[in-house]
Design a protein around this motif. Structure first.
Motif, PDB file in Angstrom:
ATOM      1  N   GLN A 112       1.525 -14.878  -5.677  1.00  0.00           N
ATOM      2  CA  GLN A 112       2.428 -13.527  -6.167  1.00  0.00           C
ATOM      3  C   GLN A 112       2.067 -12.275  -4.975  1.00  0.00           C
ATOM      4  N   SER A 113       0.714 -12.176  -4.634  1.00  0.00           N
ATOM      5  CA  SER A 113       0.491 -10.729  -3.704  1.00  0.00           C
ATOM      6  C   SER A 113       1.072 -10.478  -2.476  1.00  0.00           C
ATOM      7  N   GLN A 114       0.835 -11.640  -1.962  1.00  0.00           N
ATOM      8  CA  GLN A 114       1.752 -12.060  -0.785  1.00  0.00           C
ATOM      9  C   GLN A 114       3.008 -12.609  -0.394  1.00  0.00           C
ATOM     10  N   ALA A 115       3.745 -13.262  -1.573  1.00  0.00           N
ATOM     11  CA  ALA A 115       4.901 -12.408  -1.560  1.00  0.00           C
ATOM     12  C   ALA A 115       5.344 -11.112  -2.084  1.00  0.00           C
ATOM     13  N   GLY A 118       5.125  -9.242   1.030  1.00  0.00           N
ATOM     14  CA  GLY A 118       6.224  -9.495   1.985  1.00  0.00           C
ATOM     15  C   GLY A 118       7.638  -8.916   2.018  1.00  0.00           C
ATOM     16  N   MET A 119       8.233  -8.625   0.716  1.00  0.00           N
ATOM     17  CA  MET A 119       9.546  -8.119   0.150  1.00  0.00           C
ATOM     18  C   MET A 119       9.176  -6.585   0.766  1.00  0.00           C
ATOM     19  N   LEU A 120       7.888  -6.165   0.695  1.00  0.00           N
ATOM     20  CA  LEU A 120       7.676  -4.421   1.073  1.00  0.00           C
ATOM     21  C   LEU A 120       7.568  -4.293   2.288  1.00  0.00           C
ATOM     22  N   THR A 121       7.036  -5.709   3.063  1.00  0.00           N
ATOM     23  CA  THR A 121       6.990  -5.450   4.664  1.00  0.00           C
ATOM     24  C   THR A 121       8.508  -5.350   5.190  1.00  0.00           C
ATOM     25  N   GLU A 122       9.731  -6.425   4.195  1.00  0.00           N
ATOM     26  CA  GLU A 122      10.602  -6.453   5.134  1.00  0.00           C
ATOM     27  C   GLU A 122      11.907  -5.505   4.498  1.00  0.00           C
ATOM     28  N   GLY A 123      10.958  -4.348   4.030  1.00  0.00           N
ATOM     29  CA  GLY A 123      12.539  -3.283   3.958  1.00  0.00           C
ATOM     30  C   GLY A 123      12.438  -3.126   2.298  1.00  0.00           C
ATOM     31  N   LYS A 124      12.448  -3.695   1.262  1.00  0.00           N
ATOM     32  CA  LYS A 124      12.460  -3.568  -0.018  1.00  0.00           C
ATOM     33  C   LYS A 124      11.298  -2.564  -1.039  1.00  0.00           C
ATOM     34  N   THR A 125      11.867  -2.006  -1.818  1.00  0.00           N
ATOM     35  CA  THR A 125      11.057  -0.894  -2.514  1.00  0.00           C
ATOM     36  C   THR A 125      10.085  -1.035  -3.592  1.00  0.00           C
ATOM     37  N   GLU A 126       9.994  -0.552  -3.898  1.00  0.00           N
ATOM     38  CA  GLU A 126       8.581  -1.028  -4.954  1.00  0.00           C
ATOM     39  C   GLU A 126       9.119  -1.080  -6.363  1.00  0.00           C
ATOM     40  N   ALA A 127      10.330  -0.166  -6.660  1.00  0.00           N
ATOM     41  CA  ALA A 127      11.404   0.181  -7.341  1.00  0.00           C
ATOM     42  C   ALA A 127      11.847  -0.969  -7.664  1.00  0.00           C
ATOM     43  N   TRP A 128      12.389  -2.178  -6.419  1.00  0.00           N
ATOM     44  CA  TRP A 128      13.477  -3.003  -6.379  1.00  0.00           C
ATOM     45  C   TRP A 128      11.900  -3.558  -6.764  1.00  0.00           C
ATOM     46  N   VAL A 129      11.151  -4.438  -6.213  1.00  0.00           N
ATOM     47  CA  VAL A 129      10.695  -5.466  -7.051  1.00  0.00           C
ATOM     48  C   VAL A 129      10.598  -5.200  -7.848  1.00  0.00           C
ATOM     49  N   ALA A 130      10.147  -4.232  -8.272  1.00  0.00           N
ATOM     50  CA  ALA A 130       9.725  -3.898 -10.201  1.00  0.00           C
ATOM     51  C   ALA A 130      10.525  -4.460 -11.053  1.00  0.00           C
ATOM     52  N   LYS A 131      11.891  -4.199 -10.714  1.00  0.00           N
ATOM     53  CA  LYS A 131      12.902  -4.309 -11.648  1.00  0.00           C
ATOM     54  C   LYS A 131      14.030  -6.067 -11.280  1.00  0.00           C
ATOM     55  N   ASN A 132      13.878  -6.648 -10.470  1.00  0.00           N
ATOM     56  CA  ASN A 132      14.212  -8.061 -10.209  1.00  0.00           C
ATOM     57  C   ASN A 132      13.046  -8.568 -10.677  1.00  0.00           C
ATOM     58  N   GLN A 134      10.170  -8.081 -13.453  1.00  0.00           N
ATOM     59  CA  GLN A 134       9.767  -7.476 -14.199  1.00  0.00           C
ATOM     60  C   GLN A 134       7.906  -7.470 -14.226  1.00  0.00           C
ATOM     61  N   ILE A 135       7.834  -6.467 -13.270  1.00  0.00           N
ATOM     62  CA  ILE A 135       6.700  -6.215 -12.292  1.00  0.00           C
ATOM     63  C   ILE A 135       6.809  -4.611 -12.736  1.00  0.00           C
ATOM     64  N   ASP A 136       5.463  -4.039 -13.532  1.00  0.00           N
ATOM     65  CA  ASP A 136       5.953  -2.847 -14.337  1.00  0.00           C
ATOM     66  C   ASP A 136       5.202  -1.969 -12.250  1.00  0.00           C
ATOM     67  N   LYS A 137       6.345  -1.026 -12.346  1.00  0.00           N
ATOM     68  CA  LYS A 137       6.016  -0.699 -10.970  1.00  0.00           C
ATOM     69  C   LYS A 137       4.893   0.026 -10.402  1.00  0.00           C
ATOM     70  N   ALA A 138       4.132   0.749 -11.172  1.00  0.00           N
ATOM     71  CA  ALA A 138       2.826   0.961 -11.235  1.00  0.00           C
ATOM     72  C   ALA A 138       2.075   0.079 -10.234  1.00  0.00           C
ATOM     73  N   GLU A 139       2.443  -1.155 -10.876  1.00  0.00           N
ATOM     74  CA  GLU A 139       1.614  -2.251 -10.687  1.00  0.00           C
ATOM     75  C   GLU A 139       2.258  -3.188  -8.931  1.00  0.00           C
ATOM     76  N   VAL A 140       2.991  -2.989  -8.850  1.00  0.00           N
ATOM     77  CA  VAL A 140       3.816  -3.439  -7.043  1.00  0.00           C
ATOM     78  C   VAL A 140       2.448  -3.516  -5.939  1.00  0.00           C
ATOM     79  N   LYS A 141       2.360  -2.211  -5.615  1.00  0.00           N
ATOM     80  CA  LYS A 141       1.713  -1.983  -4.493  1.00  0.00           C
ATOM     81  C   LYS A 141      -0.276  -2.537  -4.930  1.00  0.00           C
ATOM     82  N   PRO A 142      -0.441  -2.243  -5.753  1.00  0.00           N
ATOM     83  CA  PRO A 142      -2.201  -2.649  -6.385  1.00  0.00           C
ATOM     84  C   PRO A 142      -1.990  -4.252  -5.832  1.00  0.00           C
ATOM     85  N   ARG A 143      -0.640  -4.742  -6.487  1.00  0.00           N
ATOM     86  CA  ARG A 143      -0.939  -6.025  -6.359  1.00  0.00           C
ATOM     87  C   ARG A 143      -0.684  -6.957  -4.734  1.00  0.00           C
TER      88      ARG A 143
END
Length: 500
Positions: A112-115, A118-132, A134-143
């Protein structure tokens, strides 16, 4: 004949290739899945698209476990769903891996961390990942950060550490540049069976940092020929600390021995001609404990401060009720709860402050009892305020002493160091009132501030209060409204300079 997108077709397994960027590092249970494929058959197709580098071959988008199990089972072909070449194949791979359904093995924590990374590297924002996902936005970058350190990801997956603690561990190497220190922390946690509190891990990290600094300092000194004093000499009475300001070479030449009790300082010991003192075992143990504490308490302090910092940064560290109770404790702190502050609190909560009655003195027992009861009731009322109301009350209390003197022009003056120090908290309070509360000083306040500023010969411009330009005020003398201009210095026209 070309394969149409979306079409199902049996394809030779030799023409199907895994994606090397697949974030699933643990394929898990391949033997069991291989047995199911041989005995039951393939229940669901794998998802592939035309390989961009191997003409006629295919690249897996989803179904890496089924492909690996098919190879293990010795199958020669697989049922595949052919899709169009994704516009961004890597992003599509990460999205598919993170969207694995309940009928498949979900990604482990590292996957999950690598995925996510990878999504952040490919241009997706933390907010986008969190929304799609169901991850707390504050946890996206640490994960996402765990992707670079599988061992730390494993510690998080097995529940030894939480995400905030994992972030602290990941910071060790970047902050110190010492990879061995990072490895030492991880290895010690790998041997731990129980969940570790963040403060305990922080203390472990800080202690290892301190020990590493101490070792470096000790190595540097011994490398130059210095001798480290041992416990026997330290308490023998034949050696004592010296305050002589010498270079390391001069200390060594003088026969001094060193002691590294803290990472930041070195004590030098010199032989003394004093008569040998007998130190009892109990006293020696006590001195050793003090010496150890002097070396470790700085670590406790650093860990404690880091713990508080983490709680301040964490928006969910305390419940609203906990925050209000904490702030109520601050408001009623004994060392700052003066009589002036109590009276301000009494006004804010509409609970009259008990005053002496009849012949009672200020310090009589009945008055003290009533005030003790008042404090208990006042605390409960302040606790029930919203946190915002508490903050506004506390800000007011910071100016309590100044407010108590604000009926005299003397408070506004700052033409000496003492007066400037006395005016400063009131100036701060005025600025907050004007900028945040929308307060408009009346004519007398304006005159007092401007007169004090004109008398200031000390250059205390930093204590000026910027008055709201164009604000309507009321003359305290005649009650007439007027507008404060940027250069207003004349009295109210109606009072015409009269005594108001």
């Amino acid at each position: 004949m070309s394969q149409k997108p979306g079409q199902l077709k049996m394809l030779p397994i030799t023409a199907i290739h895994p994606d090397p960027d697949n974030p699933r590092t643990d394929l898990g249970g391949i033997d069991q899945l291989a047995h199911e494929l041989k005995s039951v058959g393939q229940m669901e197709p794998i998802k592939v698209y035309p390989h961009p580098e191997r003409e006629g071959d295919w690249k897996i988008l989803g179904g890496h476990r089924r492909h690996a199990a098919a190879l293990r089972a010795g199958l020669t072909e697989l049922n595949c769903q052919v899709v169009e070449v994704p516009q961004n194949p890597r992003l599509a791979l990460y999205l598919d891996a993170m969207s694995t359904g309940t009928n498949h093995l979900t990604l482990d924590h590292l996957g999950q961390s690598q995925a996510i990374q990878g999504m952040l590297t490919e241009g997706k924002t933390e907010a986008w990942v969190a929304k799609n996902f169901q991850i707390d936005k504050a946890e996206v970058k640490p994960r996402a950060r765990l992707a670079s350190q599988p061992k730390v990801a494993k510690l998080h997956e097995r529940g030894t550490i939480d995400l905030l603690t994992a972030a602290d561990i990941l910071d060790v190497e970047s902050e110190t540049g010492d990879g061995s220190l990072f490895d030492s922390v991880v290895e010690e946690l790998e041997d731990t069976r129980w969940k570790q509190r963040q403060q305990d891990v922080t203390r472990l990290i800080e202690q290892k940092k301190a020990n590493a600094k101490r070792d470096v300092l000790r190595t540097e000194l011994t490398g130059q020929g210095a001798v480290e004093i041992d416990s026997e000499n330290r308490y023998s009475g034949r050696w004592s600390k010296t305050d002589a300001v010498l270079s390391i070479d001069e200390h060594i030449a003088a026969g001094h021995q060193f002691d590294v009790s803290t990472p930041e300082s070195v004590n030098w010991w010199a032989k003394t001609k004093a008569k040998t003192k007998q130190v009892s075992p109990e006293r020696k143990a006590e001195l050793e404990l003090v010496r150890r504490l002097n070396g470790t308490l700085p670590t406790s302090k650093a860990a404690r401060q880091q713990f508080v910092v983490s709680k301040i940064r964490d928006k969910k560290a305390l419940t609203d009720a906990d925050d209000r109770e904490l702030f109520a404790d601050v408001v009623f702190a004994n060392d700052s709860l003066t009589e002036a502050r109590k009276r301000l609190i009494a006004q804010a909560i509409n609970l009259p402050y008990p005053e002496p009655e009849g012949d009672e003195s200020e310090y009589s027992e009945p008055v003290r009892r009533r005030r003790s009861v008042w404090e208990e009731q006042a605390f409960e009322l302040v606790y029930k305020m919203t946190l915002g109301q508490q903050v506004r009350l506390y800000a007011w209390l910071q100016a309590a002493d100044a407010e108590d003197m604000s009926h005299k022009f003397n408070l506004y003056q700052r033409d000496s160091w003492e007066k400037a120090a006395r005016w400063k908290p009131m100036a701060t309070w005025y600025r907050r009132l004007i900028s945040l509360f929308g307060y408009i000083p009346d004519r007398d306040e304006v005159d007092a501030m401007r007169l004090a500023a004109s008398q200031d010969q000390q250059g205390n411009q930093g204590l000026d209060v910027e008055l709201p330009v164009g604000a309507e005020v009321t003359c305290a003398g005649c009650g007439q409204h007027q507008v404060i201009a940027a250069d207003a210095s004349t009295p109210c026209p109606t009072c015409d300079g009269g005594d108001n």
